[in-house]
Scaffold this motif. Sequence first.
Motif, PDB file in Angstrom:
ATOM      1  N   ILE A 210       0.860  -1.181   0.000  1.00  0.00           N
ATOM      2  CA  ILE A 210       0.000   0.000   0.000  1.00  0.00           C
ATOM      3  C   ILE A 210       0.896   1.231   0.000  1.00  0.00           C
ATOM      4  O   ILE A 210       1.707   1.423   0.892  1.00  0.00           O
ATOM      5  CB  ILE A 210      -0.918   0.014   1.229  1.00  0.00           C
ATOM      6  N   ARG A 211       0.745   2.054  -1.026  1.00  0.00           N
ATOM      7  CA  ARG A 211       1.642   3.192  -1.222  1.00  0.00           C
ATOM      8  C   ARG A 211       0.927   4.501  -0.931  1.00  0.00           C
ATOM      9  O   ARG A 211      -0.222   4.700  -1.296  1.00  0.00           O
ATOM     10  CB  ARG A 211       2.147   3.198  -2.672  1.00  0.00           C
ATOM     11  N   SER A 212       1.619   5.414  -0.254  1.00  0.00           N
ATOM     12  CA  SER A 212       1.077   6.749  -0.046  1.00  0.00           C
ATOM     13  C   SER A 212       1.084   7.506  -1.364  1.00  0.00           C
ATOM     14  O   SER A 212       2.079   7.476  -2.097  1.00  0.00           O
ATOM     15  CB  SER A 212       1.918   7.508   0.992  1.00  0.00           C
ATOM     16  N   LEU A 213      -0.020   8.166  -1.679  1.00  0.00           N
ATOM     17  CA  LEU A 213      -0.136   8.914  -2.921  1.00  0.00           C
ATOM     18  C   LEU A 213       0.082  10.395  -2.662  1.00  0.00           C
ATOM     19  O   LEU A 213      -0.119  10.889  -1.553  1.00  0.00           O
ATOM     20  CB  LEU A 213      -1.515   8.682  -3.550  1.00  0.00           C
TER      21      LEU A 213
ATOM     22  N   ALA B  83      -1.560  17.759   1.732  1.00  0.00           N
ATOM     23  CA  ALA B  83      -0.801  18.295   2.862  1.00  0.00           C
ATOM     24  C   ALA B  83      -1.490  17.960   4.184  1.00  0.00           C
ATOM     25  O   ALA B  83      -0.833  17.772   5.208  1.00  0.00           O
ATOM     26  CB  ALA B  83      -0.644  19.807   2.719  1.00  0.00           C
ATOM     27  N   ARG B  84      -2.819  17.873   4.165  1.00  0.00           N
ATOM     28  CA  ARG B  84      -3.579  17.596   5.393  1.00  0.00           C
ATOM     29  C   ARG B  84      -3.959  16.131   5.514  1.00  0.00           C
ATOM     30  O   ARG B  84      -3.808  15.518   6.567  1.00  0.00           O
ATOM     31  CB  ARG B  84      -4.854  18.440   5.405  1.00  0.00           C
ATOM     32  N   ASP B  85      -4.458  15.545   4.416  1.00  0.00           N
ATOM     33  CA  ASP B  85      -4.999  14.187   4.447  1.00  0.00           C
ATOM     34  C   ASP B  85      -3.980  13.155   3.995  1.00  0.00           C
ATOM     35  O   ASP B  85      -2.909  13.491   3.478  1.00  0.00           O
ATOM     36  CB  ASP B  85      -6.239  14.103   3.557  1.00  0.00           C
ATOM     37  N   GLU B  86      -4.347  11.899   4.176  1.00  0.00           N
ATOM     38  CA  GLU B  86      -3.539  10.787   3.690  1.00  0.00           C
ATOM     39  C   GLU B  86      -4.342  10.033   2.639  1.00  0.00           C
ATOM     40  O   GLU B  86      -5.506   9.667   2.871  1.00  0.00           O
ATOM     41  CB  GLU B  86      -3.169   9.839   4.832  1.00  0.00           C
ATOM     42  N   VAL B  87      -3.732   9.827   1.469  1.00  0.00           N
ATOM     43  CA  VAL B  87      -4.368   9.075   0.392  1.00  0.00           C
ATOM     44  C   VAL B  87      -3.491   7.867   0.106  1.00  0.00           C
ATOM     45  O   VAL B  87      -2.283   8.007  -0.125  1.00  0.00           O
ATOM     46  CB  VAL B  87      -4.544   9.934  -0.880  1.00  0.00           C
ATOM     47  N   LEU B  88      -4.087   6.691   0.135  1.00  0.00           N
ATOM     48  CA  LEU B  88      -3.351   5.442  -0.008  1.00  0.00           C
ATOM     49  C   LEU B  88      -3.828   4.684  -1.236  1.00  0.00           C
ATOM     50  O   LEU B  88      -5.005   4.753  -1.595  1.00  0.00           O
ATOM     51  CB  LEU B  88      -3.553   4.572   1.238  1.00  0.00           C
ATOM     52  N   GLY B  89      -2.923   3.957  -1.880  1.00  0.00           N
ATOM     53  CA  GLY B  89      -3.298   3.235  -3.083  1.00  0.00           C
ATOM     54  C   GLY B  89      -2.610   1.890  -3.218  1.00  0.00           C
ATOM     55  O   GLY B  89      -1.532   1.665  -2.665  1.00  0.00           O
TER      56      GLY B  89
ATOM     57  N   VAL C 277      -5.660   0.193  -8.608  1.00  0.00           N
ATOM     58  CA  VAL C 277      -6.846  -0.663  -8.582  1.00  0.00           C
ATOM     59  C   VAL C 277      -7.665  -0.489  -7.313  1.00  0.00           C
ATOM     60  O   VAL C 277      -8.822  -0.917  -7.242  1.00  0.00           O
ATOM     61  CB  VAL C 277      -6.463  -2.147  -8.753  1.00  0.00           C
ATOM     62  N   SER C 278      -7.083   0.134  -6.302  1.00  0.00           N
ATOM     63  CA  SER C 278      -7.799   0.376  -5.065  1.00  0.00           C
ATOM     64  C   SER C 278      -7.176   1.566  -4.360  1.00  0.00           C
ATOM     65  O   SER C 278      -5.954   1.731  -4.376  1.00  0.00           O
ATOM     66  CB  SER C 278      -7.750  -0.862  -4.161  1.00  0.00           C
ATOM     67  N   MET C 279      -8.018   2.411  -3.751  1.00  0.00           N
ATOM     68  CA  MET C 279      -7.478   3.578  -3.056  1.00  0.00           C
ATOM     69  C   MET C 279      -8.364   3.945  -1.868  1.00  0.00           C
ATOM     70  O   MET C 279      -9.552   3.607  -1.825  1.00  0.00           O
ATOM     71  CB  MET C 279      -7.352   4.779  -3.991  1.00  0.00           C
TER      72      MET C 279
ATOM     73  N   PHE D 154      -8.077  -0.177   5.129  1.00  0.00           N
ATOM     74  CA  PHE D 154      -8.645   0.299   6.382  1.00  0.00           C
ATOM     75  C   PHE D 154      -7.635   0.140   7.518  1.00  0.00           C
ATOM     76  O   PHE D 154      -7.457   1.051   8.342  1.00  0.00           O
ATOM     77  CB  PHE D 154      -9.922  -0.473   6.692  1.00  0.00           C
ATOM     78  N   GLU D 155      -6.968  -1.013   7.585  1.00  0.00           N
ATOM     79  CA  GLU D 155      -5.967  -1.255   8.617  1.00  0.00           C
ATOM     80  C   GLU D 155      -4.816  -0.266   8.522  1.00  0.00           C
ATOM     81  O   GLU D 155      -4.351   0.285   9.529  1.00  0.00           O
ATOM     82  CB  GLU D 155      -5.434  -2.686   8.500  1.00  0.00           C
ATOM     83  N   ARG D 156      -4.366  -0.022   7.292  1.00  0.00           N
ATOM     84  CA  ARG D 156      -3.248   0.909   7.101  1.00  0.00           C
ATOM     85  C   ARG D 156      -3.665   2.336   7.465  1.00  0.00           C
ATOM     86  O   ARG D 156      -2.899   3.086   8.078  1.00  0.00           O
ATOM     87  CB  ARG D 156      -2.763   0.836   5.653  1.00  0.00           C
ATOM     88  N   ALA D 157      -4.886   2.715   7.087  1.00  0.00           N
ATOM     89  CA  ALA D 157      -5.384   4.041   7.427  1.00  0.00           C
ATOM     90  C   ALA D 157      -5.510   4.199   8.937  1.00  0.00           C
ATOM     91  O   ALA D 157      -5.179   5.254   9.497  1.00  0.00           O
ATOM     92  CB  ALA D 157      -6.728   4.286   6.751  1.00  0.00           C
TER      93      ALA D 157
END
Length: 224
Positions: A19-22, A65-71, A80-82, A120-123
């Motif tokens: 899972i990579r931070s975008l 800058a504020r939020d975290e987006v994962l992919g 394929v999933s984010m 969800f776990e990573r978030a």
Amino acid sequence: MSGWGPSSALKRLSSWVPIRSLARRHRHRIAQHLLQLDERDRYLRFGYPASDEQISRYAMSLDFARDEVLGIFNRRLELVSMAHLAYAPIPQRAGQPAMAEFGVSVLKQVRGRGFGARLFERAALHARNRGIDTLFIHALSENGAMLKIARNAGATVERDGSESEAWLRLPPDTVSSHVGEAIERHMAELDFQFKRHARVFGEIIDGVAEVKSKFDSSGKAAKL
């Protein structure tokens, strides 16, 4: 709290998903991913049947800058999933500390692999390490997949007609939780770079094979 113990951590590691931070440079990939959702999936993800224009505006308005987006990327480096972990600047409920709100989307061709649950776990780990007390989900009551992920993680789900809300209390951060997140981030980056180089190498091999095929064909034609 049992979901954060050593046995749970070992289980997550055994079924690890990169899972990579975008970041801002991924806006186009994010828009492409969301535009692949059909009308039903868009309705479940956003709470309304978002149009292409609305999805594009959403992708362009993400605050990295504020939020975290994962992919999660496949071997062709397609998103394929984010997941979007939005940090609220003010408490979402009176008398409660600020929460982080979670939203996720998974393309149909990769469903059934647990990607939503892993995101969800990573978030939750990311929010926990930033002192967030509660992970919050607002979803349509008919979004069974999302609510199942929340319940399986131990969240409290409250239904109010066509909409539901879920809250997951997070344990305090520890040295181990910070190290764990750093390791996951590093491994995901290595995985992405490996896929990128493999893709480039594959394109080179395909190019060489195409040139060879044309050369062989022209040689045979000359002999004739």
